[in-house]
Design a protein around this motif. Structure first.
Motif, mmCIF file in Angstrom:
data_model
loop_
_atom_site.group_PDB
_atom_site.id
_atom_site.type_symbol
_atom_site.label_atom_id
_atom_site.label_comp_id
_atom_site.label_asym_id
_atom_site.label_seq_id
_atom_site.Cartn_x
_atom_site.Cartn_y
_atom_site.Cartn_z
ATOM 1 N N THR A 154 0.839 -1.210 0.000
ATOM 2 C CA THR A 154 0.000 0.000 0.000
ATOM 3 C C THR A 154 0.870 1.254 0.000
ATOM 4 O OG1 THR A 154 -0.094 0.074 2.406
ATOM 5 C CG2 THR A 154 -1.869 -1.122 1.303
ATOM 6 N N ILE A 155 0.315 2.300 -0.572
ATOM 7 C CA ILE A 155 0.936 3.627 -0.513
ATOM 8 C C ILE A 155 -0.131 4.608 -0.033
ATOM 9 C CG2 ILE A 155 1.957 5.533 -1.835
ATOM 10 C CD1 ILE A 155 3.180 3.482 -3.711
ATOM 11 N N ASP A 156 0.188 5.362 1.022
ATOM 12 C CA ASP A 156 -0.723 6.418 1.485
ATOM 13 C C ASP A 156 -0.561 7.630 0.576
ATOM 14 O OD1 ASP A 156 -1.547 4.842 3.587
ATOM 15 O OD2 ASP A 156 -0.126 5.708 5.009
ATOM 16 N N VAL A 157 -1.670 8.114 0.021
ATOM 17 C CA VAL A 157 -1.616 9.326 -0.807
ATOM 18 C C VAL A 157 -1.987 10.510 0.075
ATOM 19 C CG1 VAL A 157 -2.623 10.552 -2.766
ATOM 20 C CG2 VAL A 157 -2.146 8.088 -2.914
ATOM 21 N N GLU A 158 -1.082 11.482 0.151
ATOM 22 C CA GLU A 158 -1.316 12.669 0.977
ATOM 23 C C GLU A 158 -1.706 13.853 0.114
ATOM 24 O OE1 GLU A 158 1.867 11.695 4.536
ATOM 25 O OE2 GLU A 158 2.501 12.935 2.861
ATOM 26 N N VAL A 163 -7.097 22.303 7.064
ATOM 27 C CA VAL A 163 -7.767 21.555 8.126
ATOM 28 C C VAL A 163 -8.187 22.517 9.230
ATOM 29 C CG1 VAL A 163 -6.645 19.332 7.704
ATOM 30 C CG2 VAL A 163 -5.536 21.002 9.177
ATOM 31 N N SER A 164 -9.293 22.182 9.933
ATOM 32 C CA SER A 164 -9.754 22.989 11.066
ATOM 33 C C SER A 164 -9.186 22.405 12.346
ATOM 34 C CB SER A 164 -11.285 22.959 11.164
ATOM 35 O OG SER A 164 -11.837 23.342 9.949
ATOM 36 N N TRP A 236 -0.184 18.623 4.966
ATOM 37 C CA TRP A 236 -0.241 17.333 4.272
ATOM 38 C C TRP A 236 -1.035 16.374 5.131
ATOM 39 C CZ3 TRP A 236 0.955 17.044 -0.604
ATOM 40 C CH2 TRP A 236 1.906 17.919 -1.150
ATOM 41 N N GLN A 237 -2.040 15.727 4.520
ATOM 42 C CA GLN A 237 -2.878 14.787 5.256
ATOM 43 C C GLN A 237 -3.093 13.563 4.402
ATOM 44 O OE1 GLN A 237 -6.386 17.350 5.780
ATOM 45 N NE2 GLN A 237 -6.459 16.274 7.741
ATOM 46 N N VAL A 238 -3.203 12.383 5.049
ATOM 47 C CA VAL A 238 -3.488 11.175 4.264
ATOM 48 C C VAL A 238 -4.912 11.293 3.713
ATOM 49 C CG1 VAL A 238 -3.766 8.677 4.328
ATOM 50 C CG2 VAL A 238 -1.893 9.754 5.596
ATOM 51 N N GLN A 239 -5.010 11.238 2.388
ATOM 52 C CA GLN A 239 -6.296 11.422 1.718
ATOM 53 C C GLN A 239 -6.926 10.075 1.392
ATOM 54 O OE1 GLN A 239 -7.788 14.207 1.084
ATOM 55 N NE2 GLN A 239 -9.483 13.429 -0.165
ATOM 56 N N ARG A 240 -6.079 9.136 0.939
ATOM 57 C CA ARG A 240 -6.570 7.790 0.612
ATOM 58 C C ARG A 240 -5.380 6.844 0.601
ATOM 59 N NH1 ARG A 240 -6.099 10.732 -4.026
ATOM 60 N NH2 ARG A 240 -4.939 9.730 -5.752
ATOM 61 N N GLU A 271 -1.130 16.651 -4.516
ATOM 62 C CA GLU A 271 -0.998 15.346 -3.875
ATOM 63 C C GLU A 271 0.419 14.820 -4.005
ATOM 64 O OE1 GLU A 271 -5.498 13.494 -4.059
ATOM 65 O OE2 GLU A 271 -4.058 12.862 -5.573
ATOM 66 N N ARG A 272 0.797 13.946 -3.044
ATOM 67 C CA ARG A 272 2.111 13.301 -3.109
ATOM 68 C C ARG A 272 1.996 11.875 -2.534
ATOM 69 N NH1 ARG A 272 5.445 16.271 1.885
ATOM 70 N NH2 ARG A 272 4.316 15.209 3.561
#
Ligand SMILES: [Zn+2]
Ligand SMILES: [Zn+2]
Length: 327
Positions: A154-158, A163-164, A236-240, A271-272
């Motif tokens: 798996t790769i986390d896409v950030e 964000v609040s 940067w946040q994990v999106q999927r 995204e990264r």
């Protein structure tokens, strides 16, 4: 305001006359025995007898010859004529109402009737501990067959996005915006809230006592407020999470996520590819229908073949020691 003095009391040891006045009655009126200052005590509250017009000159001294108390101003013992020089003052009595309660020592020995039961319970507990310990820590070898192997990568896409969040306003992160402030309780602090006063009775040592009002400050907790901030911040946040998976027939590969791009390294919506994870799983079976599933290191996974017999360490509880596959 002149100080009020009250009579201490004493009991005659010779004739058992009780409640004699320590200041006014130096000898027992019933039998004539001299007062023993060690037997002085405070009267019950509410039964104090005032010594009117008393002038305090100091604590009594104890006669070295007959142990009777004498006023500080006397040079010779009123009972036997002994001299004051080199004598000691009488011991002061502490008011029992001021003493902290003495806790009764707790008994360590259980009542004899329960002792037998206690031993039996202890024996059963020890037996249970041995059985549980054996099943948890005992191990044995089994011959297992490799049924199948699989892998997951798996790769986390950030994504760089707003964000609040909220934080104390004195600890805002860099780049915070859209900040709104509000008051919130942050802790408590102690403030003085009046005094706690009680009467204390003090033995003056000359057969009298005085009452003193002793006060100690009382404290209470009050809330402390501070400014809290709601804000937005770009992070940067994990999106999927993108996933690739397969069995032994497919060579493990990494997923190829489609990354959104804005043309800016830190543009909103950019995204990264983030952290990568890989899991290699082996499914095993034994003749009696037992089955195990083990996650192992990539090298161990690659070295195993389908239908191969392997030695597997198994715990008393039936679980596999998966590390034993690599040994
Ligand atoms: Zn007496
Ligand atoms: Zn004396």
């Amino acid at each position: 305001m002149t100080e009020q003095f009250f009579e201490m009391l004493w009991d005659c040891e010779q004739c058992a006359t009780r409640g004699l006045l320590a200041k006014s009655q130096r000898h027992c009126p019933a039998c004539g025995s001299a007062q023993n200052p060690e037997k002085r005590y405070f009267p019950e509250p509410g039964k104090e007898i005032e010594v009117a017009g008393h002038r305090y000159t100091g604590a009594d001294w104890l006669c070295a010859y007959c142990q009777s108390p004498n006023g500080a101003s006397a040079s010779f013992c009123g009972n036997c004529g002994g001299p004051k020089d080199g004598t000691k003052e009488v011991a002061r009595v502490v008011d029992k109402a001021d003493e902290p309660p003495i806790l009764a020592p707790t008994s360590v020995t259980p009542p004899s009737g329960r002792r037998g039961w206690g031993r039996m319970v202890a024996a059963i507990a020890a037996l249970v501990a041995i059985v549980v310990g054996y099943s948890l820590f005992s191990k044995h070898d089994e011959t297992a067959t490799v049924v199948s192997r699989s892998w997951v990568r798996t790769i986390d896409v950030e994504r760089f996005a707003a964000v609040s969040e909220s934080a104390w306003c004195d600890a805002l992160p860099a780049g915070a915006y859209d900040v709104t402030r509000f008051s919130q309780q942050r802790g408590t602090r102690q403030v003085e809230a009046g005094q706690e006063c009680k009467d204390k009775r003090i033995d003056k040592g000359d057969g009298t006592f005085v009452r003193e009002n002793e006060c100690t400050p009382r404290f209470k907790d009050v809330p402390v407020f501070d400014m809290k901030c709601n804000f937005h911040v770009d992070r940067w946040q994990v999106q999927r999470t993108e996933k690739a998976a397969g069995d032994a027939a497919a060579t493990p590969t990494w997923p190829m996520p489609q990354l959104a791009t804005t043309g800016f390294l830190r543009g909103l919506g950019q995204e990264r590819a983030g952290p990568r994870h890989e899991t290699y799983t082996v499914n095993l079976a034994a003749k009696e229908g037992k089955q195990w599933r083990c996650d192992v290191l990539p090298a161990v996974w690659a070295a195993l073949k389908e239908q191969q017999n392997v030695r597997l360490e198994v715990r008393g509880t039936g679980g596999a020691v998966c590390d034993s596959l690599g040994r």
